[in-house]
Scaffold this motif. Structure first.
Motif, PDB file in Angstrom:
ATOM      1  N   PRO A  10     -21.239  -5.142  -7.863  1.00 56.50           N
ATOM      2  CA  PRO A  10     -22.166  -5.671  -6.858  1.00 56.50           C
ATOM      3  C   PRO A  10     -21.908  -7.145  -6.539  1.00 56.50           C
ATOM      4  O   PRO A  10     -21.503  -7.918  -7.413  1.00 56.50           O
ATOM      5  CB  PRO A  10     -23.542  -5.497  -7.498  1.00 56.50           C
ATOM      6  CG  PRO A  10     -23.312  -5.167  -8.920  1.00 56.50           C
ATOM      7  CD  PRO A  10     -21.898  -4.747  -9.094  1.00 56.50           C
ATOM      8  N   LEU A  11     -22.131  -7.507  -5.271  1.00 56.28           N
ATOM      9  CA  LEU A  11     -22.059  -8.906  -4.830  1.00 56.28           C
ATOM     10  C   LEU A  11     -23.474  -9.454  -4.778  1.00 56.28           C
ATOM     11  O   LEU A  11     -24.378  -8.796  -4.263  1.00 56.28           O
ATOM     12  CB  LEU A  11     -21.457  -9.001  -3.429  1.00 56.28           C
ATOM     13  CG  LEU A  11     -19.961  -8.861  -3.297  1.00 56.28           C
ATOM     14  CD1 LEU A  11     -19.557  -8.940  -1.830  1.00 56.28           C
ATOM     15  CD2 LEU A  11     -19.237  -9.922  -4.083  1.00 56.28           C
ATOM     16  N   GLU A  12     -23.659 -10.655  -5.284  1.00 52.81           N
ATOM     17  CA  GLU A  12     -24.981 -11.284  -5.269  1.00 52.81           C
ATOM     18  C   GLU A  12     -24.891 -12.667  -4.655  1.00 52.81           C
ATOM     19  O   GLU A  12     -24.085 -13.483  -5.089  1.00 52.81           O
ATOM     20  CB  GLU A  12     -25.532 -11.422  -6.697  1.00 52.81           C
ATOM     21  CG  GLU A  12     -26.039 -10.154  -7.289  1.00 52.81           C
ATOM     22  CD  GLU A  12     -26.700 -10.383  -8.638  1.00 52.81           C
ATOM     23  OE1 GLU A  12     -27.008 -11.539  -8.989  1.00 52.81           O
ATOM     24  OE2 GLU A  12     -26.881  -9.396  -9.351  1.00 52.81           O
ATOM     25  N   ARG A  32     -22.209  -5.060   0.082  1.00 49.83           N
ATOM     26  CA  ARG A  32     -23.079  -5.031  -1.097  1.00 49.83           C
ATOM     27  C   ARG A  32     -22.307  -4.888  -2.402  1.00 49.83           C
ATOM     28  O   ARG A  32     -22.705  -5.406  -3.425  1.00 49.83           O
ATOM     29  CB  ARG A  32     -24.091  -3.899  -0.977  1.00 49.83           C
ATOM     30  CG  ARG A  32     -24.921  -4.005   0.289  1.00 49.83           C
ATOM     31  CD  ARG A  32     -26.340  -4.240  -0.060  1.00 49.83           C
ATOM     32  NE  ARG A  32     -27.114  -4.407   1.157  1.00 49.83           N
ATOM     33  CZ  ARG A  32     -27.874  -5.459   1.402  1.00 49.83           C
ATOM     34  NH1 ARG A  32     -27.969  -6.411   0.529  1.00 49.83           N
ATOM     35  NH2 ARG A  32     -28.554  -5.558   2.520  1.00 49.83           N
ATOM     36  N   VAL A  33     -21.201  -4.145  -2.356  1.00 49.00           N
ATOM     37  CA  VAL A  33     -20.351  -3.976  -3.535  1.00 49.00           C
ATOM     38  C   VAL A  33     -18.915  -4.270  -3.149  1.00 49.00           C
ATOM     39  O   VAL A  33     -18.519  -4.105  -1.997  1.00 49.00           O
ATOM     40  CB  VAL A  33     -20.443  -2.551  -4.149  1.00 49.00           C
ATOM     41  CG1 VAL A  33     -21.812  -2.276  -4.698  1.00 49.00           C
ATOM     42  CG2 VAL A  33     -20.045  -1.503  -3.149  1.00 49.00           C
ATOM     43  N   MET A  34     -18.149  -4.710  -4.120  1.00 50.49           N
ATOM     44  CA  MET A  34     -16.748  -5.043  -3.879  1.00 50.49           C
ATOM     45  C   MET A  34     -15.866  -4.223  -4.805  1.00 50.49           C
ATOM     46  O   MET A  34     -16.105  -4.177  -6.020  1.00 50.49           O
ATOM     47  CB  MET A  34     -16.531  -6.532  -4.117  1.00 50.49           C
ATOM     48  CG  MET A  34     -15.129  -6.996  -3.921  1.00 50.49           C
ATOM     49  SD  MET A  34     -15.013  -8.757  -4.251  1.00 50.49           S
ATOM     50  CE  MET A  34     -14.593  -9.316  -2.641  1.00 50.49           C
ATOM     51  N   ALA A  35     -14.871  -3.579  -4.235  1.00 51.65           N
ATOM     52  CA  ALA A  35     -13.903  -2.833  -5.038  1.00 51.65           C
ATOM     53  C   ALA A  35     -12.894  -3.837  -5.606  1.00 51.65           C
ATOM     54  O   ALA A  35     -12.339  -4.650  -4.878  1.00 51.65           O
ATOM     55  CB  ALA A  35     -13.196  -1.794  -4.176  1.00 51.65           C
ATOM     56  N   ILE A  36     -12.713  -3.777  -6.918  1.00 53.78           N
ATOM     57  CA  ILE A  36     -11.818  -4.713  -7.594  1.00 53.78           C
ATOM     58  C   ILE A  36     -10.876  -3.967  -8.522  1.00 53.78           C
ATOM     59  O   ILE A  36     -11.071  -2.781  -8.817  1.00 53.78           O
ATOM     60  CB  ILE A  36     -12.602  -5.770  -8.402  1.00 53.78           C
ATOM     61  CG1 ILE A  36     -13.475  -5.094  -9.465  1.00 53.78           C
ATOM     62  CG2 ILE A  36     -13.409  -6.668  -7.492  1.00 53.78           C
ATOM     63  CD1 ILE A  36     -14.060  -6.058 -10.487  1.00 53.78           C
ATOM     64  N   GLU A  37      -9.876  -4.696  -9.014  1.00 58.01           N
ATOM     65  CA  GLU A  37      -8.954  -4.159 -10.008  1.00 58.01           C
ATOM     66  C   GLU A  37      -8.756  -5.228 -11.077  1.00 58.01           C
ATOM     67  O   GLU A  37      -8.572  -6.408 -10.764  1.00 58.01           O
ATOM     68  CB  GLU A  37      -7.624  -3.809  -9.351  1.00 58.01           C
ATOM     69  CG  GLU A  37      -6.633  -3.165 -10.299  1.00 58.01           C
ATOM     70  CD  GLU A  37      -5.361  -2.754  -9.580  1.00 58.01           C
ATOM     71  OE1 GLU A  37      -5.198  -1.549  -9.352  1.00 58.01           O
ATOM     72  OE2 GLU A  37      -4.559  -3.649  -9.256  1.00 58.01           O
ATOM     73  N   CYS A  38      -8.836  -4.814 -12.337  1.00 57.18           N
ATOM     74  CA  CYS A  38      -8.665  -5.762 -13.441  1.00 57.18           C
ATOM     75  C   CYS A  38      -8.485  -4.987 -14.754  1.00 57.18           C
ATOM     76  O   CYS A  38      -8.627  -3.768 -14.799  1.00 57.18           O
ATOM     77  CB  CYS A  38      -9.867  -6.693 -13.547  1.00 57.18           C
ATOM     78  SG  CYS A  38     -11.411  -5.855 -13.925  1.00 57.18           S
ATOM     79  N   LEU A  39      -8.212  -5.734 -15.787  1.00 57.73           N
ATOM     80  CA  LEU A  39      -8.179  -5.144 -17.122  1.00 57.73           C
ATOM     81  C   LEU A  39      -9.620  -4.901 -17.574  1.00 57.73           C
ATOM     82  O   LEU A  39     -10.534  -5.624 -17.141  1.00 57.73           O
ATOM     83  CB  LEU A  39      -7.477  -6.088 -18.098  1.00 57.73           C
ATOM     84  CG  LEU A  39      -5.982  -6.304 -17.869  1.00 57.73           C
ATOM     85  CD1 LEU A  39      -5.454  -7.395 -18.795  1.00 57.73           C
ATOM     86  CD2 LEU A  39      -5.215  -5.010 -18.056  1.00 57.73           C
ATOM     87  N   PRO A  40      -9.850  -3.921 -18.420  1.00 60.54           N
ATOM     88  CA  PRO A  40     -11.221  -3.632 -18.850  1.00 60.54           C
ATOM     89  C   PRO A  40     -11.949  -4.847 -19.444  1.00 60.54           C
ATOM     90  O   PRO A  40     -13.137  -5.030 -19.213  1.00 60.54           O
ATOM     91  CB  PRO A  40     -11.048  -2.532 -19.898  1.00 60.54           C
ATOM     92  CG  PRO A  40      -9.776  -1.854 -19.528  1.00 60.54           C
ATOM     93  CD  PRO A  40      -8.903  -2.933 -18.957  1.00 60.54           C
ATOM     94  N   ARG A  41     -11.232  -5.698 -20.168  1.00 60.97           N
ATOM     95  CA  ARG A  41     -11.892  -6.855 -20.780  1.00 60.97           C
ATOM     96  C   ARG A  41     -12.308  -7.907 -19.739  1.00 60.97           C
ATOM     97  O   ARG A  41     -13.144  -8.751 -20.015  1.00 60.97           O
ATOM     98  CB  ARG A  41     -10.992  -7.483 -21.843  1.00 60.97           C
ATOM     99  CG  ARG A  41      -9.765  -8.148 -21.285  1.00 60.97           C
ATOM    100  CD  ARG A  41      -8.975  -8.883 -22.363  1.00 60.97           C
ATOM    101  NE  ARG A  41      -7.780  -9.460 -21.820  1.00 60.97           N
ATOM    102  CZ  ARG A  41      -6.574  -8.920 -21.865  1.00 60.97           C
ATOM    103  NH1 ARG A  41      -6.397  -7.766 -22.488  1.00 60.97           N
ATOM    104  NH2 ARG A  41      -5.544  -9.528 -21.320  1.00 60.97           N
ATOM    105  N   ASP A  42     -11.694  -7.873 -18.538  1.00 64.54           N
ATOM    106  CA  ASP A  42     -12.011  -8.844 -17.486  1.00 64.54           C
ATOM    107  C   ASP A  42     -13.062  -8.338 -16.503  1.00 64.54           C
ATOM    108  O   ASP A  42     -13.422  -9.046 -15.565  1.00 64.54           O
ATOM    109  CB  ASP A  42     -10.741  -9.202 -16.704  1.00 64.54           C
ATOM    110  CG  ASP A  42      -9.712  -9.909 -17.571  1.00 64.54           C
ATOM    111  OD1 ASP A  42     -10.120 -10.598 -18.531  1.00 64.54           O
ATOM    112  OD2 ASP A  42      -8.508  -9.767 -17.276  1.00 64.54           O
TER     113      ASP A  42
END
Length: 137
Positions: A10-12, A32-42
């Motif tokens: 979500p974007l706030e 309202r929401v942003m699709a992202i890609e990252c490592l699980p810890r990030d």
């Protein structure tokens, strides 16, 4: 744990935009929401965007959003996330009716004049059409 994942976060908005606080504008959140890609810890639980500097007519696009380190956006960079719109002013019904009544005859007169101009242009256009056909032969 070292494979990138994709998620929607979500974007706030943070803060009150200058255009809302001082000029009565409206903050519109288009994304309202942003699709992202990252490592699980990030993986962040949300992405915050400071909108306090926005004036009426200003907007924040996806490319302008500061993402946490290790996070990349999977959304088009030119999409608008937040914008400040000018306030809408509703007219009083009596004033709107009076204005419409006063404008009514003028609009009809303008249409009549346009119709007369079109009617006078039509015969000229009809005269030109046969001449153009003769020139083509």
């Amino acid at each position: 744990m070292d494979e990138k994942i994709q998620a929607e976060v979500p974007l706030e908005p943070i803060g009150t935009p200058n255009g809302v606080k001082n000029f009565g504008g409206l903050l519109e959140q288009s994304l309202r929401v942003m699709a992202i890609e990252c490592l699980p810890r990030d993986l962040p639980d949300r992405i915050t965007v400071d909108v306090s500097q926005l004036n009426i007519g200003d907007s924040v696009h996806v490319r302008e959003i500061q993402l946490p380190s290790g996070v990349t956006s999977k959304v088009q960079a030119d999409l608008t996330a937040f914008s400040v719109l000018a306030p809408t002013v509703e007219e009083e019904p009596a004033a709107a009716e009076a204005e419409a009544a006063a404008a009514g005859p003028e609009v009809i007169g303008e249409k009549k004049e346009e119709g007369e101009a079109a009617a006078s242009a039509t015969p000229a256009a009809k005269e030109k059409a046969p001449k153009e056909k003769e020139q083509k032969k």
